[in-house]
Design an enzyme around this catalytic site. Structure first.
Site, PDB file in Angstrom:
ATOM      1  N   LEU A  11       0.977  -0.710   9.596  1.00 43.85           N
ATOM      2  CA  LEU A  11       1.774   0.630  10.075  1.00 43.85           C
ATOM      3  C   LEU A  11       2.839   0.685   9.458  1.00 43.85           C
ATOM      4  O   LEU A  11       3.460  -0.080  10.146  1.00 43.85           O
ATOM      5  CB  LEU A  11       1.539  -0.026  11.412  1.00 43.85           C
ATOM      6  CG  LEU A  11       0.215  -0.385  12.586  1.00 43.85           C
ATOM      7  CD1 LEU A  11       0.609  -0.502  14.253  1.00 43.85           C
ATOM      8  CD2 LEU A  11      -1.541   0.577  11.748  1.00 43.85           C
ATOM      9  N   ALA A  12       3.059   1.714   8.885  1.00 42.89           N
ATOM     10  CA  ALA A  12       4.341   1.823   8.509  1.00 42.89           C
ATOM     11  C   ALA A  12       5.148   3.054   8.452  1.00 42.89           C
ATOM     12  O   ALA A  12       5.468   3.907   7.994  1.00 42.89           O
ATOM     13  CB  ALA A  12       4.134   2.026   6.447  1.00 42.89           C
ATOM     14  N   ARG A  18      16.819   4.497  13.995  1.00 43.44           N
ATOM     15  CA  ARG A  18      18.516   4.010  14.135  1.00 43.44           C
ATOM     16  C   ARG A  18      18.519   3.071  12.247  1.00 43.44           C
ATOM     17  O   ARG A  18      19.954   3.100  13.224  1.00 43.44           O
ATOM     18  CB  ARG A  18      17.769   2.838  15.043  1.00 43.44           C
ATOM     19  CG  ARG A  18      17.816   3.246  16.538  1.00 43.44           C
ATOM     20  CD  ARG A  18      17.588   1.709  17.711  1.00 43.44           C
ATOM     21  NE  ARG A  18      15.897   1.208  17.211  1.00 43.44           N
ATOM     22  CZ  ARG A  18      15.853   0.661  17.805  1.00 43.44           C
ATOM     23  NH1 ARG A  18      16.476  -0.718  18.933  1.00 43.44           N
ATOM     24  NH2 ARG A  18      14.024  -0.366  18.297  1.00 43.44           N
ATOM     25  N   LYS A  25      11.695   4.413   7.096  1.00 45.34           N
ATOM     26  CA  LYS A  25      12.319   2.845   7.414  1.00 45.34           C
ATOM     27  C   LYS A  25      11.548   1.529   6.130  1.00 45.34           C
ATOM     28  O   LYS A  25      12.672   0.673   5.921  1.00 45.34           O
ATOM     29  CB  LYS A  25      12.397   2.176   8.923  1.00 45.34           C
ATOM     30  CG  LYS A  25      12.387   1.355   8.877  1.00 45.34           C
ATOM     31  CD  LYS A  25      12.854   0.653  10.614  1.00 45.34           C
ATOM     32  CE  LYS A  25      10.721   0.916  10.865  1.00 45.34           C
ATOM     33  NZ  LYS A  25      10.619   0.186  12.687  1.00 45.34           N
ATOM     34  N   ASP A 108       7.424  -3.031   8.609  1.00 45.62           N
ATOM     35  CA  ASP A 108       8.955  -3.832   8.822  1.00 45.62           C
ATOM     36  C   ASP A 108       9.269  -5.416   9.411  1.00 45.62           C
ATOM     37  O   ASP A 108       9.845  -5.480   9.848  1.00 45.62           O
ATOM     38  CB  ASP A 108      10.001  -3.145   9.801  1.00 45.62           C
ATOM     39  CG  ASP A 108       9.540  -2.962  10.809  1.00 45.62           C
ATOM     40  OD1 ASP A 108       7.888  -3.438  11.048  1.00 45.62           O
ATOM     41  OD2 ASP A 108       9.535  -2.527  12.161  1.00 45.62           O
ATOM     42  N   GLU A 158       4.171  -7.403  29.034  1.00 42.96           N
ATOM     43  CA  GLU A 158       5.526  -6.554  28.317  1.00 42.96           C
ATOM     44  C   GLU A 158       6.836  -7.013  29.601  1.00 42.96           C
ATOM     45  O   GLU A 158       6.746  -7.075  30.375  1.00 42.96           O
ATOM     46  CB  GLU A 158       5.839  -4.713  28.384  1.00 42.96           C
ATOM     47  CG  GLU A 158       4.653  -4.308  27.339  1.00 42.96           C
ATOM     48  CD  GLU A 158       4.600  -5.842  25.954  1.00 42.96           C
ATOM     49  OE1 GLU A 158       5.581  -5.321  25.868  1.00 42.96           O
ATOM     50  OE2 GLU A 158       3.852  -5.364  24.941  1.00 42.96           O
ATOM     51  N   LYS A 337      21.454  -6.432 -23.283  1.00 40.35           N
ATOM     52  CA  LYS A 337      19.945  -5.169 -23.214  1.00 40.35           C
ATOM     53  C   LYS A 337      18.694  -4.477 -23.513  1.00 40.35           C
ATOM     54  O   LYS A 337      19.376  -4.135 -24.654  1.00 40.35           O
ATOM     55  CB  LYS A 337      21.270  -3.180 -22.012  1.00 40.35           C
ATOM     56  CG  LYS A 337      20.064  -2.791 -21.451  1.00 40.35           C
ATOM     57  CD  LYS A 337      19.580  -1.648 -23.087  1.00 40.35           C
ATOM     58  CE  LYS A 337      20.196  -0.900 -23.645  1.00 40.35           C
ATOM     59  NZ  LYS A 337      19.225  -0.384 -24.481  1.00 40.35           N
ATOM     60  N   TYR A 352      28.752  -6.172 -26.523  1.00 44.20           N
ATOM     61  CA  TYR A 352      28.470  -5.815 -25.777  1.00 44.20           C
ATOM     62  C   TYR A 352      26.378  -6.076 -27.344  1.00 44.20           C
ATOM     63  O   TYR A 352      26.841  -5.729 -28.361  1.00 44.20           O
ATOM     64  CB  TYR A 352      28.457  -4.260 -25.742  1.00 44.20           C
ATOM     65  CG  TYR A 352      27.120  -3.147 -25.647  1.00 44.20           C
ATOM     66  CD1 TYR A 352      26.232  -3.831 -24.125  1.00 44.20           C
ATOM     67  CD2 TYR A 352      26.644  -2.343 -26.291  1.00 44.20           C
ATOM     68  CE1 TYR A 352      24.992  -2.391 -23.664  1.00 44.20           C
ATOM     69  CE2 TYR A 352      25.345  -1.752 -25.919  1.00 44.20           C
ATOM     70  CZ  TYR A 352      24.859  -1.612 -25.262  1.00 44.20           C
ATOM     71  OH  TYR A 352      23.627  -1.335 -24.777  1.00 44.20           O
TER      72      TYR A 352
END
Length: 451
Positions: A11-12, A18, A25, A108, A158, A337, A352
């Site tokens: 579930l996303a 907030r 999120k 989350d 709850e 790199k 570099y």
């Protein structure tokens, strides 16, 4: 869970109001990986061959991310946010073809482990029809309490509905649930919305299953791994817990961390045994370090492979595509790199090296740079084995130095240098006696005239 199929629904769809962010999120990151990515990885490791992710409307970036993480996954949209059970039923097409195990998790909860998911699946394999993952906590306020009798989970109560006695219970609901595939869809569809908010709650499945005479049990995880994230402060707290986990794992596998609290890992950092990491080192995504290497203080590595017994830093930066052979050295204020270093190659100071290959046992002098970009395209520099590049040299790509080539200090090299040849690419030095004093006198007079 060999021979048992598994469908996982993540579930996303939450907006993360907030978090005060335009980003969904579950796309915020822990250890360089979005929250939902951690959950998907845990499910894959736990043997879930089918993964469905429920997103909110207008979240194309999240859907794209899901398919990158798990190409066989499926995304479903919860158009109206009417509770957790309503969200799970957004994946109804997947539930129409149930697996032996049906897991429902939240996107989350990034620290949930494959081992804990495995405990939920084992309880289903042992005959449970519904399994709820709980955790013990010294601070149960605000959590739903798991009420058990004789090993059976009878209800999730709850906080606002709990009696004084029930509020003393410290075994709390994580929100992660497992359903036997034969019962999953019927239980979810039986959940109603006769409550103050008119929403459909997954937790109601417990009492519905008990009323049907099904076997309902709870298994234990830890409070840390089941923590959810709703605010930036919780995100930071979860990051700290993730880093602590990674540091412990590194130490337990035989690495030395001289100041563990100052070392930061990514979700996929791999350190072999006998690696030593000094203070204030940051590992970005995609780093592998072979045994015996030493990563010295204040270095930053990302997308890099470090060979056996290499020494990196202090104050070195390895960017994506850096591949360092055994016993090579990248020293202070050197940036690498998209470049490879052969065995024993060295760039010890202030250089570099980008879009290049440095042959084995070559030495790159201080202040050397490879000029790899012409404003439109990148070009490569190839430095043969056993070469020496003097300090403050500039290698203008595309250019190739043969094995054993020698570049004099201060040179600008624009043409290939053949094997065992020496290249000078600098202006001839001229000395003019007395010229420095003449210049100083002229400048001083100009300054005096303005005072």
């Amino acid at each position: 869970m060999r021979n048992r199929s598994c469908l996982s629904i993540v579930l996303a769809a939450g907006l993360g109001t907030r978090m005060k962010s335009d980003l969904p999120k579950v796309m915020h990151e822990i250890g360089g990986l979005p929250l939902v990515g951690h959950v998907v990885k845990a499910l894959q490791s736990a043997g879930s061959e089918r993964i469905s992710v429920v997103t909110g409307p207008d979240m194309p970036a999240l859907e794209k991310l899901v398919y990158e993480l798990a190409p066989s996954a499926r995304c479903y949209v919860q158009t109206d946010r009417l509770g957790t059970a309503h969200a799970a039923l957004a994946a109804r097409p997947a539930l129409d073809f149930p697996a032996d195990d049906v897991l429902i998790l939240f996107g989350d909860t990034p620290l949930v482990t494959a081992e804990t998911v495995g405990r939920v699946r084992k309880a289903l394999a042992d005959g449970a029809d519904l399994v709820v993952l709980g955790f013990e906590t010294r601070r149960p306020f605000g959590y739903g309490r798991l009420l058990t009798e004789n090993g059976r989970l009878v209800a999730i109560r709850e906080e606002k509905d709990a009696t004084e006695e029930e509020r003393k219970v410290t075994f709390c609901n994580s929100g992660i649930m497992g359903f036997g595939g034969a019962q999953a869809l019927a239980l979810l569809e039986a959940i109603g919305n006769s409550n103050a908010k008119g929403e459909y709650y997954l937790t109601d499945a417990v009492e519905i299953a008990n009323a049907k005479g099904l076997k309902v049990v709870a298994v234990s995880g830890t409070e840390i791994e089941t923590q959810g994230i709703n605010t930036r402060a919780q995100l930071a707290s979860c990051e700290a817990d993730f880093q602590a986990r990674k540091r412990r794992a590194a130490l337990e596998t035989g690495c030395t961390l001289l100041a563990p609290a100052t070392v930061y890992f990514s979700h996929d950092t791999v350190l072999a045994p006998d690696v030593t990491v000094e203070q204030n080192v940051v590992f970005g995504p995609g780093v592998k370090v072979a045994k015996g290497a030493r990563i010295r203080a204040f270095s930053h590595l990302e997308g890099a492979q470090v060979g056996e017994n290499c020494v990196i830093g202090p104050y070195a930066r390895l960017r994506p595509g850096a591949v360092l052979g055994a016993e090579s050295r990248v020293g202070n204020f050197v940036e690498v790199k998209n470049a490879t270093f052969g065995t024993g190659a060295k760039a010890n100071h202030l250089s570099y090296i980008g879009d290049a290959s440095v042959g084995s046992k070559s030495n790159i002098g201080a202040g050397t740079i490879t000029c790899n970009y012409d404003g439109y395209l990148k070009h490569r520099t190839e430095i043969g084995a056993g070469s020496f590049v003097g300090s403050n040299s500039t290698l203008v790509a595309p250019v190739r130095l043969g094995n054993g080539a020698f570049v004099a200090a201060g040179s600008v090299i624009t043409d290939d240098v053949s094997r065992d040849s020496m290249a000078f690419g600098r202006a001839r030095q001229t000395v003019k006696d007395g010229k420095a004093k003449q210049l100083r006198d002229r400048l001083q007079a100009a300054k005096d005239s303005k005072s």
